[in-house]
Design a protein around this motif. Structure first.
Motif, short mmCIF file in Angstrom:
data_model
loop_
_atom_site.label_atom_id
_atom_site.label_comp_id
_atom_site.label_asym_id
_atom_site.label_seq_id
_atom_site.Cartn_x
_atom_site.Cartn_y
_atom_site.Cartn_z
N HIS A 29 17.14 5.06 5.71
CA HIS A 29 16.03 5.34 4.80
C HIS A 29 15.53 4.01 4.23
O HIS A 29 16.31 3.20 3.73
N ASP A 61 12.95 2.63 1.48
CA ASP A 61 12.14 3.08 0.35
C ASP A 61 10.67 2.66 0.48
O ASP A 61 9.76 3.41 0.14
N GLU A 76 8.18 5.08 2.20
CA GLU A 76 7.67 6.21 1.41
C GLU A 76 6.56 5.75 0.46
O GLU A 76 5.56 6.45 0.27
N GLU A 77 6.70 4.57 -0.11
CA GLU A 77 5.69 4.06 -1.04
C GLU A 77 4.37 3.79 -0.33
O GLU A 77 3.29 4.17 -0.81
N ASN A 80 2.68 -2.80 0.97
CA ASN A 80 2.67 -2.24 -0.37
C ASN A 80 1.87 -3.11 -1.33
O ASN A 80 1.04 -2.62 -2.10
#
Length: 385
Positions: free
Chosen positions: A69, A71, A74-75, A277
């Motif tokens: 996973h 992070d 997802e952002e 991001n």
């Protein structure tokens, strides 16, 4: 002797430093960069926040694997879906990979293989994406192409209606054909696509590799139209220079891309997600996009004014900061002349100058570009021999 395959006709410039809209070569000459890595550095070179986020991530972990996973995925996926018609994202490394993923997803989801694309389109250089591209020069030497693609004249609703039937899985398009001459889709043409989508229950794939991530003054280029794509492909500006691409799809397609259906070793790694991001946090702000739109309107208005009497300029077109100046002659000499004067621009076909400045370009820099372009293009038409 070079140890590189000669796949590019390289310019006689070695870049040693870059910041904002500026490139500096090995001799210390400064250039105003209206290429931006070919619509990649939307926030300019060495953007402080993007660099900071990447350095912070680099000091933690740069790569693991998609078995873990991550992070940041997802952002970034949340930012992309919140600002588009999509619901889920697959991450890869480039625009051509994103388009390959789109082709696979279309086939998997529909059980059909026929995809309609358009003449003068450009979707990449891997076998699937070059097969989707409607340009003979991209195809040369690579036959047989991937089966299933049919090409239709862009903005020709009659031809598109005649080409679509029950066997068609999807229509794939750029809403502004970048490499094909900076031609935008008409509202009528988009409405024809919507009607065909409804009639035949086909998918609509929009290639936003060059037009996405704020370049047109909106998050995505298709948002200038009444259009809700099933699949959107992105890359170029997504990482502001760090290689990252993505496919954005609607919820109905999620089950077609389950475990084992597709993958990418490097796609969506922590470093790429840090770059993306930071980029999206900056660009996907209403104030930022409004600024892009206002500066673009100013630029187009001033260019139109100073070039209105030019004998070589035929048309100025585009949206935001993907702009084309069509000329009545080959533009290669103009590109060289502008480069010599310190302004870097591209072509989009033989007769179109393509302008792709960073979205952070200032009014002062736009004025300088206008002056240089005016001095270069306000010349007598070269007669064909």
């Amino acid at each position: 002797m070079s140890y590189l395959f000669p796949t590019y006709n390289k310019w006689p410039i070695k870049v040693k430093e870059a910041f904002g809209t500026s490139l500096i070569d090995e001799h210390g000459k400064k250039y105003l960069d209206f290429v931006a890595g070919i619509a990649v550095c939307n926030l300019g070179h060495c953007h402080p926040y993007v660099n900071e986020m990447m350095i912070n991530q680099l000091n933690k972990v740069s790569h693991v694997s998609n078995l873990f996973h991550i992070d940041g995925q997802e952002e970034v996926a949340k930012a992309l879906t919140s600002n588009s018609s999509g619901d889920a994202v697959f991450f890869c490394n480039s625009g051509t990979e994103a388009n390959e993923a789109a082709i696979k997803l279309v086939r998997k989801a529909t059980g059909k293989k026929k995809i309609i694309t358009f003449y003068q389109s450009f979707h990449g250089r891997t076998m699937g994406s070059l097969s989707a591209t409607g340009q003979d020069k991209i195809h040369q030497g690579f036959a047989p192409l991937l089966d299933g693609f049919s090409y239709v004249p862009f903005n020709n609703s009659k031809a598109l209606n005649e080409a679509v039937n029950e066997d068609v899985a999807a229509i794939m398009l750029e809403v502004i054909q970048g490499e094909g001459g900076v031609h935008g889709a008409s509202a009528e043409f988009i409405e024809t696509i919507n009607q065909l989508k409804e009639k035949y229950n086909l998918l609509v794939v929009v290639d936003e590799v060059q037009t996405g991530i704020g370049r047109t003054g909106k998050a995505f280029g298709y948002q200038h139209y009444n259009l809700s794509p099933d699949i959107i492909t992105v890359a170029k500006g997504l990482g502001n220079g760090f290689p990252v691409g993505g496919l954005i799809g609607k919820a109905k397609l999620i089950e077609s891309f389950g475990p084992g259906s597709h993958g990418s070793t490097f796609g969506g790694n922590p470093l790429a997600m840090a770059a993306a991001n930071a980029t999206l946090q900056t660009i996907f702000q209403d104030s930022f996009l409004k600024d892009v739109e206002e500066k673009s309107n100013y630029f187009i208005s001033k260019l139109t004014e100073v070039l209105k009497d030019s004998e070589v300029v035929k048309e100025i077109r585009g949206k935001g900061f993907i702009l084309g100046i069509e000329c009545n002659q080959d533009v290669s000499s103009f590109i060289v002349a502008l480069r010599d004067k310190g302004l870097l621009v591209l072509n989009a076909g033989p007769n179109v100058l393509r302008l792709l400045p960073p979205l952070t370009v200032t009014y002062e820099e736009l004025d300088l570009a206008i002056s240089l372009i005016s001095n270069t293009l306000n010349v007598k038409l070269v007669e064909s021999k």
